[in-house]
Design a protein around this motif. Structure first.
Motif, short mmCIF file in Angstrom:
data_model
loop_
_atom_site.label_atom_id
_atom_site.label_comp_id
_atom_site.label_asym_id
_atom_site.label_seq_id
_atom_site.Cartn_x
_atom_site.Cartn_y
_atom_site.Cartn_z
N UNK A 119 0.84 -1.20 0.00
CA UNK A 119 0.00 0.00 0.00
C UNK A 119 0.87 1.24 0.00
N UNK A 120 0.37 2.34 -0.57
CA UNK A 120 1.23 3.51 -0.75
C UNK A 120 0.43 4.80 -0.87
N UNK A 121 1.16 5.91 -0.77
CA UNK A 121 0.63 7.24 -1.06
C UNK A 121 1.78 8.08 -1.62
N UNK A 122 1.45 9.07 -2.45
CA UNK A 122 2.46 9.90 -3.12
C UNK A 122 2.30 11.35 -2.65
N UNK A 123 3.44 12.00 -2.36
CA UNK A 123 3.39 13.37 -1.84
C UNK A 123 4.45 14.25 -2.50
N UNK A 124 4.09 15.52 -2.69
CA UNK A 124 5.06 16.53 -3.11
C UNK A 124 5.22 17.60 -2.04
N UNK A 125 4.39 17.52 -1.00
CA UNK A 125 4.41 18.48 0.09
C UNK A 125 4.82 17.76 1.37
N UNK A 126 5.89 18.24 2.01
CA UNK A 126 6.41 17.52 3.17
C UNK A 126 5.43 17.50 4.34
N UNK A 129 3.01 14.75 3.79
CA UNK A 129 3.68 13.46 3.95
C UNK A 129 3.91 13.14 5.42
N UNK A 130 4.30 14.13 6.19
CA UNK A 130 4.56 13.93 7.62
C UNK A 130 3.26 13.58 8.35
N UNK A 131 2.18 14.22 7.97
CA UNK A 131 0.87 13.90 8.57
C UNK A 131 0.50 12.44 8.29
N UNK A 132 0.76 12.00 7.07
CA UNK A 132 0.46 10.62 6.67
C UNK A 132 1.30 9.64 7.50
N UNK A 133 2.56 9.97 7.72
CA UNK A 133 3.44 9.12 8.52
C UNK A 133 2.92 9.02 9.95
N UNK A 134 2.50 10.14 10.52
CA UNK A 134 2.00 10.14 11.90
C UNK A 134 0.70 9.35 12.02
N UNK A 159 8.99 6.76 13.44
CA UNK A 159 8.35 7.89 12.77
C UNK A 159 9.35 9.02 12.55
N UNK A 160 10.22 9.22 13.53
CA UNK A 160 11.20 10.30 13.43
C UNK A 160 12.13 10.09 12.23
N UNK A 161 12.55 8.85 12.03
CA UNK A 161 13.43 8.53 10.91
C UNK A 161 12.72 8.77 9.57
N UNK A 162 11.44 8.40 9.52
CA UNK A 162 10.66 8.60 8.29
C UNK A 162 10.46 10.07 8.00
N UNK A 163 10.18 10.84 9.03
CA UNK A 163 9.97 12.28 8.86
C UNK A 163 11.25 12.95 8.39
N UNK A 164 12.37 12.54 8.97
CA UNK A 164 13.67 13.09 8.55
C UNK A 164 13.94 12.77 7.07
#
Length: 418
Positions: A119-126, A129-134, A159-164
């Motif tokens: 499963x996936x999602x695509x982002x151009x806005x950080x 993307x960060x909201x999706x990770x959380x 989550x921190x590693x993904x956000x970075x």
């Protein structure tokens, strides 16, 4: 017959070395090549991405075939340019190479044609993307959309590693334009397997399975690299799994590309995860993988030049491709500091002492009669044997004969059982 191979790494050395074995091939050029490739081909001082330069060289020297090996020139349309100039070329055209050049394209293709993947999602806005990770938590996978030299993937355990990773790619420009868009994927578990296939648009013939080792340190620790070694065959890729992949992944992918008007001709690489819910696609590559190629081509018995021509002429169904009933192990020796900053120009010794393996050169140059390091991954020491355990033993016996300042390599290539 004469062949021009585009590229200058370990994969290209394996291709040149295999072509050189052909009774039909009289001469091989390689652009740009490297110090080791010079032993199997005449190196040409052209960048792999210099489309105009390659076309001009081909017009002048008239090779019977140009084999475009790396991802960048394929994505830029080198095959299209060669064909437009009336030059016979092996590799996917630009509109088909997008299956590797854009991870979001590949994911959308799989979703549309019901090809199993994470499963996936695509982002151009950080921020999005960060909201999706959380919302989804970790572990989770962050991928730069475009080509990033095999280093655009972060398997984030927190989550921190993904956000970075998102911030580095989108806001920090860590991968240039390739990271302006990111694909965030569900974390899958299971053994990873690489299956490469020759594809002529409709017919697909797979090569023996392989397994790559992306992380720089033993036990899959440290950052992702272009690959620290590979072995073939996989311990997990059974005939039953192969049959399932053929029906649910391989054939549907080729048919999907045809349906989209993006006929794929060349080598299609399937990066698979054998999950508890069945095989799923992690990634596609539009070319031979590196270092899987070094291991897999070492097992090829059929003339590679014949295979390339069968693909170009769409006659793959008319050729039998034979593979040795053995195993292969490729151990990559890297420069100190790789995959981060590293020094070049270190003298390599011990190459003449290698007896059980073939050493494919990835990042070397020849200067004043001395072989020097000239890249992050320097050598791919590759051995074949009746069993995988014997191939591993032979490869490491020769790795330990080779020295250069700062050299490092994993000691568990082919050893891990998952």
């Amino acid at each position: 017959m004469t062949v021009l191979v585009i590229g200058g790494g370990g994969r290209e050395h394996a291709i040149c070395h295999t072509l050189k074995k052909s009774s039909k091939v009289d001469k091989v050029w390689c652009a740009p090549g490297n110090g080791g490739i010079a032993q199997d081909a005449e190196c040409v001082n052209l960048k792999a991405t210099d489309i105009d330069g390659v076309v001009a060289f081909a017009k002048e020297h008239k090779p019977d075939l140009v084999m475009v090996a790396p991802d960048d020139p394929l994505a830029l349309g080198m095959v299209d340019a060669l064909e437009a100039a009336g030059i016979r070329a092996f590799g996917p055209r630009k509109n088909a190479a997008v299956i590797e050049g854009s991870k979001s394209f590949a994911k959308d293709l799989m979703e549309k044609y019901h090809i199993p993947t994470a499963g996936y999602a695509v982002f151009e806005n950080s921020a999005d993307a960060i909201e999706y990770i959380k919302e989804n938590g970790a572990p989770i996978v962050v991928k730069a959309d475009g080509l990033a030299l095999g280093k655009g993937v972060t398997v984030a355990m927190t989550e921190e590693e993904a956000i970075e990773a998102v911030k580095d790619a989108i806001d920090g420009g860590a991968f240039g334009g390739a990271g302006a868009r990111v694909v965030i994927e569900e974390f899958l578990t299971g053994p990873e397997v690489s299956v490469l296939a020759f594809v002529d648009g409709k017919t697909l013939k797979t090569m023996p399975s392989a397994q790559d080792h992306k992380r720089v340190y033993n036990d899959d620790k440290g950052p992702n690299t272009g690959g620290m070694g590979a072995f073939s065959p996989s311990r997990f890729y059974t005939d039953e799994i192969a049959a399932e992949c053929m029906e649910t992944i391989f054939k549907p992918t080729v048919a999907a590309m045809e349906q989209e008007g993006r006929t794929f001709k060349g080598v299609l690489y399937f990066g698979l995860m054998l999950t508890p819910k069945g095989p799923k696609v992690i990634e596609y590559n539009a070319r031979f993988g590196d270092p899987e190629t070094q291991a897999v081509l070492s097992r090829l018995e059929t003339d590679l030049y014949d295979v390339f021509n069968a693909v170009i002429d769409e006659k793959l169904d008319e050729i039998e491709i034979k593979w040795a009933d053995n195993a292969a192990c490729c151990v990559c020796m890297a420069s100190g500091g790789y995959p981060k900053e590293y020094e070049k120009g270190k003298k390599i010794t011990g190459l003449d002492d290698v007896t059980e393996s073939y050493v494919f050169h990835a990042g070397t140059k020849l200067a004043d009669g001395k072989m020097l390091t000239n890249g992050g991954r320097v050598l791919g020491v590759t051995a074949t044997a009746p069993t995988l355990e014997e191939a591993i033993e032979k490869a490491y016996a020769d790795v330990r004969k080779i020295q250069f300042e700062g050299a490092h390599f994993r000691t568990d290539i082919g050893v891990k059982k998952a």
